[in-house]
Every structure is written in structure tokens, then in C-alpha cells.
Design a protein around this motif. Structure first.
Motif, PDB file in Angstrom:
ATOM      1  N   ALA A  21      11.456  -3.169   1.023  1.00 47.05           N
ATOM      2  CA  ALA A  21       9.943  -2.270   0.825  1.00 47.05           C
ATOM      3  C   ALA A  21       9.077  -3.272  -0.257  1.00 47.05           C
ATOM      4  O   ALA A  21       7.425  -3.221   0.130  1.00 47.05           O
ATOM      5  CB  ALA A  21       9.754  -1.349  -0.533  1.00 47.05           C
ATOM      6  N   VAL A  22       9.143  -4.220  -0.860  1.00 48.11           N
ATOM      7  CA  VAL A  22       7.995  -5.306  -1.415  1.00 48.11           C
ATOM      8  C   VAL A  22       7.333  -5.897  -0.432  1.00 48.11           C
ATOM      9  O   VAL A  22       6.363  -6.515  -0.510  1.00 48.11           O
ATOM     10  CB  VAL A  22       8.565  -6.300  -2.856  1.00 48.11           C
ATOM     11  CG1 VAL A  22       7.673  -6.665  -3.227  1.00 48.11           C
ATOM     12  CG2 VAL A  22       9.518  -5.076  -3.807  1.00 48.11           C
ATOM     13  N   ALA A  23       7.856  -6.521   0.407  1.00 50.84           N
ATOM     14  CA  ALA A  23       8.266  -7.405   1.241  1.00 50.84           C
ATOM     15  C   ALA A  23       7.248  -6.971   2.339  1.00 50.84           C
ATOM     16  O   ALA A  23       6.170  -7.421   3.304  1.00 50.84           O
ATOM     17  CB  ALA A  23       8.909  -7.515   2.186  1.00 50.84           C
ATOM     18  N   MET A  24       7.037  -5.130   2.686  1.00 51.58           N
ATOM     19  CA  MET A  24       6.528  -4.348   3.882  1.00 51.58           C
ATOM     20  C   MET A  24       4.750  -4.433   2.529  1.00 51.58           C
ATOM     21  O   MET A  24       3.941  -4.509   3.860  1.00 51.58           O
ATOM     22  CB  MET A  24       6.248  -3.108   3.618  1.00 51.58           C
ATOM     23  CG  MET A  24       7.791  -2.759   4.152  1.00 51.58           C
ATOM     24  SD  MET A  24       8.641  -1.294   4.419  1.00 51.58           S
ATOM     25  CE  MET A  24      10.045  -1.522   5.351  1.00 51.58           C
ATOM     26  N   LEU A  25       4.534  -4.999   1.739  1.00 50.40           N
ATOM     27  CA  LEU A  25       2.917  -4.543   1.389  1.00 50.40           C
ATOM     28  C   LEU A  25       2.638  -6.477   1.873  1.00 50.40           C
ATOM     29  O   LEU A  25       0.848  -6.264   2.247  1.00 50.40           O
ATOM     30  CB  LEU A  25       2.967  -5.099   0.044  1.00 50.40           C
ATOM     31  CG  LEU A  25       3.625  -4.225  -1.179  1.00 50.40           C
ATOM     32  CD1 LEU A  25       3.850  -4.255  -2.156  1.00 50.40           C
ATOM     33  CD2 LEU A  25       3.022  -2.427  -0.409  1.00 50.40           C
ATOM     34  N   VAL A  26       3.303  -7.439   2.421  1.00 48.95           N
ATOM     35  CA  VAL A  26       2.433  -9.063   2.827  1.00 48.95           C
ATOM     36  C   VAL A  26       1.692  -8.451   4.557  1.00 48.95           C
ATOM     37  O   VAL A  26       0.614  -8.374   4.096  1.00 48.95           O
ATOM     38  CB  VAL A  26       3.575  -9.575   3.086  1.00 48.95           C
ATOM     39  CG1 VAL A  26       3.168 -11.053   4.051  1.00 48.95           C
ATOM     40  CG2 VAL A  26       4.802 -10.364   1.843  1.00 48.95           C
ATOM     41  N   PRO A  27       3.048  -7.894   5.301  1.00 53.52           N
ATOM     42  CA  PRO A  27       1.766  -7.231   6.696  1.00 53.52           C
ATOM     43  C   PRO A  27       1.057  -6.099   6.009  1.00 53.52           C
ATOM     44  O   PRO A  27      -0.103  -6.261   7.064  1.00 53.52           O
ATOM     45  CB  PRO A  27       2.485  -7.119   7.003  1.00 53.52           C
ATOM     46  CG  PRO A  27       3.421  -6.111   6.552  1.00 53.52           C
ATOM     47  CD  PRO A  27       4.174  -7.509   5.273  1.00 53.52           C
ATOM     48  N   ALA A  28       0.866  -5.443   5.430  1.00 56.14           N
ATOM     49  CA  ALA A  28      -0.653  -4.465   4.607  1.00 56.14           C
ATOM     50  C   ALA A  28      -1.602  -5.209   4.082  1.00 56.14           C
ATOM     51  O   ALA A  28      -2.505  -5.328   4.763  1.00 56.14           O
ATOM     52  CB  ALA A  28       0.194  -3.486   3.488  1.00 56.14           C
ATOM     53  N   ILE A  29      -1.305  -6.939   3.343  1.00 54.58           N
ATOM     54  CA  ILE A  29      -2.210  -7.462   3.614  1.00 54.58           C
ATOM     55  C   ILE A  29      -3.084  -8.060   4.255  1.00 54.58           C
ATOM     56  O   ILE A  29      -4.207  -8.265   4.479  1.00 54.58           O
ATOM     57  CB  ILE A  29      -1.874  -8.336   2.116  1.00 54.58           C
ATOM     58  CG1 ILE A  29      -1.806  -7.505   0.720  1.00 54.58           C
ATOM     59  CG2 ILE A  29      -2.961  -9.460   1.850  1.00 54.58           C
ATOM     60  CD1 ILE A  29      -0.540  -8.005  -0.113  1.00 54.58           C
ATOM     61  N   VAL A  30      -1.974  -7.874   5.560  1.00 53.56           N
ATOM     62  CA  VAL A  30      -2.715  -9.259   6.253  1.00 53.56           C
ATOM     63  C   VAL A  30      -3.459  -8.162   7.873  1.00 53.56           C
ATOM     64  O   VAL A  30      -4.528  -8.331   8.016  1.00 53.56           O
ATOM     65  CB  VAL A  30      -1.393 -10.185   7.034  1.00 53.56           C
ATOM     66  CG1 VAL A  30      -2.091 -10.017   8.735  1.00 53.56           C
ATOM     67  CG2 VAL A  30      -0.744 -10.262   6.541  1.00 53.56           C
ATOM     68  N   ASP A  31      -2.728  -6.809   7.673  1.00 54.72           N
ATOM     69  CA  ASP A  31      -4.303  -6.065   8.149  1.00 54.72           C
ATOM     70  C   ASP A  31      -5.098  -5.619   7.327  1.00 54.72           C
ATOM     71  O   ASP A  31      -6.226  -5.583   7.964  1.00 54.72           O
ATOM     72  CB  ASP A  31      -3.429  -5.061   8.186  1.00 54.72           C
ATOM     73  CG  ASP A  31      -1.841  -4.966   9.301  1.00 54.72           C
ATOM     74  OD1 ASP A  31      -2.565  -5.444  10.519  1.00 54.72           O
ATOM     75  OD2 ASP A  31      -0.867  -3.932   9.510  1.00 54.72           O
ATOM     76  N   PHE A  32      -5.324  -5.230   5.407  1.00 58.16           N
ATOM     77  CA  PHE A  32      -6.701  -5.152   5.499  1.00 58.16           C
ATOM     78  C   PHE A  32      -7.435  -6.122   5.551  1.00 58.16           C
ATOM     79  O   PHE A  32      -8.605  -5.944   5.600  1.00 58.16           O
ATOM     80  CB  PHE A  32      -6.214  -5.191   3.693  1.00 58.16           C
ATOM     81  CG  PHE A  32      -5.621  -3.644   3.523  1.00 58.16           C
ATOM     82  CD1 PHE A  32      -6.387  -2.469   3.380  1.00 58.16           C
ATOM     83  CD2 PHE A  32      -4.410  -3.738   2.996  1.00 58.16           C
ATOM     84  CE1 PHE A  32      -6.192  -1.017   3.562  1.00 58.16           C
ATOM     85  CE2 PHE A  32      -4.268  -1.886   2.259  1.00 58.16           C
ATOM     86  CZ  PHE A  32      -4.923  -0.926   3.065  1.00 58.16           C
ATOM     87  N   ALA A  33      -6.626  -7.786   5.426  1.00 55.41           N
ATOM     88  CA  ALA A  33      -7.193  -8.591   5.396  1.00 55.41           C
ATOM     89  C   ALA A  33      -8.213  -8.852   6.780  1.00 55.41           C
ATOM     90  O   ALA A  33      -9.161  -9.154   7.106  1.00 55.41           O
ATOM     91  CB  ALA A  33      -7.392  -9.895   5.150  1.00 55.41           C
ATOM     92  N   ALA A  34      -7.512  -8.022   7.726  1.00 49.83           N
ATOM     93  CA  ALA A  34      -8.241  -8.183   9.564  1.00 49.83           C
ATOM     94  C   ALA A  34      -9.410  -7.071   9.572  1.00 49.83           C
ATOM     95  O   ALA A  34      -9.378  -6.955  11.389  1.00 49.83           O
ATOM     96  CB  ALA A  34      -7.126  -8.362  10.358  1.00 49.83           C
ATOM     97  N   ASP A  35      -8.864  -6.174   8.773  1.00 44.53           N
ATOM     98  CA  ASP A  35     -10.093  -4.872   8.507  1.00 44.53           C
ATOM     99  C   ASP A  35      -9.397  -4.283   9.798  1.00 44.53           C
ATOM    100  O   ASP A  35      -9.892  -3.152  10.392  1.00 44.53           O
ATOM    101  CB  ASP A  35     -11.426  -4.908   9.186  1.00 44.53           C
ATOM    102  CG  ASP A  35     -12.524  -5.939   8.371  1.00 44.53           C
ATOM    103  OD1 ASP A  35     -11.932  -5.092   6.549  1.00 44.53           O
ATOM    104  OD2 ASP A  35     -13.263  -6.731   8.945  1.00 44.53           O
ATOM    105  N   ASP A  36      -7.531  -3.798   9.020  1.00 47.51           N
ATOM    106  CA  ASP A  36      -6.761  -2.728  10.195  1.00 47.51           C
ATOM    107  C   ASP A  36      -6.585  -2.387   8.999  1.00 47.51           C
ATOM    108  O   ASP A  36      -5.099  -1.912   9.270  1.00 47.51           O
ATOM    109  CB  ASP A  36      -5.901  -3.355  11.126  1.00 47.51           C
ATOM    110  CG  ASP A  36      -5.617  -2.771  12.115  1.00 47.51           C
ATOM    111  OD1 ASP A  36      -5.553  -1.174  11.836  1.00 47.51           O
ATOM    112  OD2 ASP A  36      -4.839  -3.103  12.725  1.00 47.51           O
ATOM    113  N   GLY A  37      -7.306  -1.278   8.288  1.00 45.66           N
ATOM    114  CA  GLY A  37      -6.585  -0.214   8.069  1.00 45.66           C
ATOM    115  C   GLY A  37      -5.760   0.517   8.127  1.00 45.66           C
ATOM    116  O   GLY A  37      -4.527   1.883   7.290  1.00 45.66           O
TER     117      GLY A  37
END
Length: 485
Positions: A21-37
Motif C-alpha cells: 500500500a505504501v508503494a502505491m504512493l509512488v505512482p500516485a506522486i508520478v501522476d500528480f507530477a504529470a497533472d493527472d489527478g
């Protein structure tokens, strides 16, 4: 199996689920950085739900102390952890905008975590970056082994650990470091260092930084997931292919070898006993494939380039491709099928039977043939400088028997779903070897597994997990005597 031990297994599964579950925050951060909310929220919500599940397991089954005195608990932790994370890791893919069924989501996740590399996805070139990094991250975590990574914290949990490490790696070599947490720490340092070196090298060779990071994770994990539908063939770059070949081989060598080599300041180690045979078989396979392709009309430079990359990819069980090698003729198809079964070195991220078992099998068979002629002769079987006893030789032969019988039985089940013979047997062979593409027009390097029936997908995903657990670990848990007190 006592109740306390089952509770402890569930407690550790809770830890693994929480870590995922903690590892899922990595792609979340990547999507936020790519403006893909939108996709970022999917990962955040999935992480929250899975984190809550893991926390419930931890709170409900927490053990103050447990004394592990047999192998059964370690084996059950190994099997249950790989099954549980393969299921919960599918949640973000299932909730994504890709419209995947639960079958497809679990198939893709199991393929990633077991470093198989088979896929049902198309349109990777235009896929959200978070989903791409999630697939790569799953393969990277699977490559090091979620359980091996956890060995560094097992001493604090009063868990022996070395027994579990042996069930995970099936390595019969000597123990390179005196304590479990030292093994985990040094292997993790080597793994991260190789990944960083691969990412930098691919970036210099011409990949974008994002693609380089993704492919570095899946190359060192010998996993094969790509950010492109055409895999490495998309780049049509000799420099990228050479870098990938070097690091695919690096991932297929024993991870402990690097640490022992550096700590011993270059002194030779018994761990090296698998490396030369592995490289020799790889070189022979490349030369044979090159000669065949030249005989079929390819120019020598093209034949060598295509053969070197694709043979290395299959023998290291990575699964990248630069061509549809299933169209190279019957000899090439047969060669690649055999390479499915060879694999890399024990203690590496590669799968399949592993080169050390082939070494012991050939040595043992050679001794048996010689004793037929000279019954009184004393012919020792040696591996990595040490004599191998009859029990170890028998275990290797038993493994081969179980591996081939499981391969044939699973292939027959897949054929029952409607797939043809070549597609069925190559799908199961690559799944058990964690290799990636199958052979033929249905599941070959130029296609994927999207079109096969759902039942076949579940069977192949099951074969992936069996292969990642090196067969015997999984089969032992299925035996009735395993569960007796």
C-alpha cells in the motif's frame, strides 16, 4: 500447524500488504507530477483501502514472540505472501480507466510481481505514467523478493530468517554472510546500485529519463515489462540493446556474488561456480541462433544483433524483444523453448530451472553412466568446489521430474480451454520460467495474452507463481502432512 503459527503467518502477510500500500504512493506522486489527478486519486484510494486491510491483519494477529523451529512456517509465509500481494496489487489496475476485468488485473499483477513480463495490455505508449511506473515497480519489488527484503527486519520480530531465505532462493551455495540482516542489506545495496547504473546507462544511450528508469527496474529484475508496445524494438538502437544485454546478464548472476567480490576485494568465491557455465551456455546459444539465422538468409551483422539480444532476453527470463523470433523457423522455436527451461544462476532475479541444477544433473548422470561400466569406481560429483552427496543429487532429479510433469499437466489444462498445442505449452513454459513472451502467433513476441480465454489466464498466472516459488515450495504446502501438528 498450530494456531499461533497461522496467526503469525497472517500477521506477516499484513505487513507485506501494508508495504505494498505504501508503494502505491509512488505512482500516485508520478501522476500528480504529470497533472493527472484522476489516476493519482485511484492510487491514493487503493493505497488507503489496502493499507487499512493490512493494518487490520497486523492488529488482529499481532504476536509478541514466536519461536520458529521448523520449516513449515517459513514455507507458508513464502507461499501466502506471494499469493496475497499478487491479489491486492491488482486493485489499482482494476480501478483504473483501462477497463480491465478482475482476471486481467490479477494476471498483469502476478506477471509483474513474479517478474514474468507477460502482459494483456495494449497502448502502452499512451498509457498514464503512474500505471507504467506501477508495473515496473511491481517487477522491481518482485525481483528482489518481497520476503527477502523483509529479512532485514525479521531479527526484531524474533524470526530466524535464514531458513526462509533458503526456501525463497533455493540456493545450495555456502552462506556468504554470517547474519540474515547482512545478507538482506548487502543484496539490497547491490540491487539498488545495479538499477541506478542501468538507468543512467540507458539514459546516456538515448532513452528518455522516464523510460530509462522504468526499463532499469524491469531489466535488473529480469522482468521484461516495457513502456512501449514494441518493447526494446521500439527504439531501434544498438546502444540501448547493448546496455540492456549487459544488465540482463547482470541480473541473472547471483546477487551475493557482487557483494562478496567487493567485500573480499576481488578474491575468488565459491559463488562463482555457476557463472562460467551460465555464460558458456548463453554464448553457445547465441552462436547457434546466429548461424541458423544466417542460413535462413539474414546478413551476419543483423543475425548476430537479433540473436544476441533475444537469446539473452529469453535465457535470463527477462522477456524483452526486438523481433518476432517465433517466425525464425523450427530450429529457432525449439531453441527458444529449451532456453525457457535453462534460466539464470541461483540467487539471481532470473527464474526457470537454474543453471546449478543442470550442472548437478549432468555431473550425476555422467557418474551413473561411468559406474555402469566400472561398478567399483568411486566417482564424486562436485559443485562449487565441494562434493555433492547422493541426497542432493536425488533432490535435483526429483525437481526435474516434478518440473516436467507440472509443465505437461498445466499445458494439458490450458489446451482444454481451446488454445493450440504450441501456444499452450509455450505459455506454461514461459510462465513457470517467468520468461515473458510465448511462441507462435497467439502469444508470441509480436502479440500478448489479451485474446486467450479467462480460464487460461488464471492457469497461466497460477503457473507464474508456482515458477517464482520454484515449484517444490508450493507443492509442499499442498500436501496433507504439511498441515498436521
Amino acid at each position: 500447524m498450530t494456531t499461533d503459527r497461522l496467526r503469525f503467518v497472517l500477521f506477516l502477510n499484513g505487513l507485506f500488504i501494508l508495504a505494498l500500500a505504501v508503494a502505491m504512493l509512488v505512482p500516485a506522486i508520478v501522476d500528480f507530477a504529470a497533472d493527472d489527478g484522476k489516476d493519482a486519486i485511484i492510487f491514493v484510494s487503493s493505497a488507503a483501502a489496502i493499507g487499512a486491510l493490512g493494518s487490520m491483519f497486523i492488529a488482529a494477529f499481532k504476536q509478541d514472540q514466536i519461536d520458529l523451529t521448523d520449516r513449515r512456517t517459513g514455507l507458508l509465509i513464502t507461499v501466502s505472501a506471494w499469493l496475497s500481494v499478487s491479489i491486492v496489487g491488482a486493485v489499482p489496475l482494476y480501478n483504473s480507466g483501462l477497463g480491465l476485468s478482475w482476471t486481467d488485473a490479477v494476471f498483469e499483477t502476478a506477471s509483474a510481481l513474479t517478474t514474468t513480463g507477460s502482459t494483456i495490455l495494449v497502448g502502452l505508449d499512451d498509457m498514464p505514467p503512474g500505471l507504467l511506473i506501477w508495473r515496473s515497480l511491481l517487477q522491481w519489488l518482485g525481483g528482489i523478493g518481497i520476503i527477502v527484503m523483509a529479512l532485514s527486519v525479521f531479527p526484531a520480530l524474533r524470526v530466524g530468517g535464514m531458513q526462509l531465505f533458503r526456501s525463497e532462493s533455493s540456493d545450495i551455495s555456502e552462506k556468504p554472510f554470517p547474519k540474515v540482516h547482512q545478507i538482506a542489506r548487502n543484496i539490497l545495496i547491490v540491487y539498488v546500485s545495479l538499477t541506478l547504473a542501468c538507468a543512467v546507462s540507458l539514459d546516456i544511450a538515448g532513452m528518455s529519463t522516464f523510460d530509462a528508469v522504468n526499463h532499469a527496474m524491469t531489466t535488473i529484475a529480469t522482468g521484461g515489462h516495457s513502456t512501449r508496445d514494441a518493447s526494446i524494438g521500439f527504439y531501434n538502437s544498438l546502444a540501448i540493446e547493448i546496455v540492456t544485454i549487459v544488465f540482463m546478464i547482470s541480473g541473472a548472476l547471483p546477487l551475493a556474488f557482487y557483494a562478496v567480490f567487493l567485500l573480499n576485494r576481488g578474491k575468488r568465491s565459491a559463488i562463482e561456480g555457476q557463472i562460467i557455465p551460465f555464460l558458456s551456455v548463453l554464448a553457445a546459444a547465441i552462436l547457434a541462433c546466429t548461424a541458423w539465422n544466417i542460413s535462413q538468409g539474414m546478413s551476419p551483422p543483423v543475425a548476430l544483433r537479433l540473436s544476441a539480444f533475444n537469446v539473452t532476453s529469453i535465457m535470463t527470463d527477462t522477456g524483452f524483444a526486438t523481433a518476432d523470433f517465433s517466425t525464425w523457423g523450427s530450429f529457432a522455436v525449439g531453441l527458444f523453448f529449451m532456453l525457457y527451461l535453462v534460466g539464470g544462476c541461483a540467487g539471481s532475479t532470473a527464474g526457470a530451472i537454474k543453471i546449478f541444477r543442470w550442472q548437478i544433473l549432468f555431473e550425476g548422470t555422467g557418474r551413473a553412466l561411468r559406474i555402469m561400466l566400472y561398478p567399483q569406481a568411486v566417482v564424486p560429483v562436485r559443485f562449487q568446489g565441494k562434493s555433492v552427496d547422493d541426497v542432493a543429487i536425488s533432490n535435483v532429479r526429483n525437481f526435474f521430474f516434478l518440473y516436467i510433469m507440472t509443465l505437461l499437466f498445466m499445458s494439458l489444462l490450458v489446451m482444454a480451454t481451446g488454445l493450440d498445442f504450441l501456444s499452450s505449452i509455450s505459455s506454461v513454459a514461459q510462465a513457470m520460467a517467468n520468461a515473458g513472451p510465448g511462441l507462435g502467433p497467439v502469444v508470441g513476441p509480436a502479440t500478448n495474452f489479451a485474446a486467450i480465454p479467462d480460464t487460461a489466464k488464471w492457469l497461466i498466472a497460477f503457473a507464474m507463481v508456482i515458477g517464482r516459488l520454484e515449484l517444490v515450495t508450493f507443492l509442499a504446502v499442498l500436501q496433507p502432512w504439511f498441515w498436521r501438528r
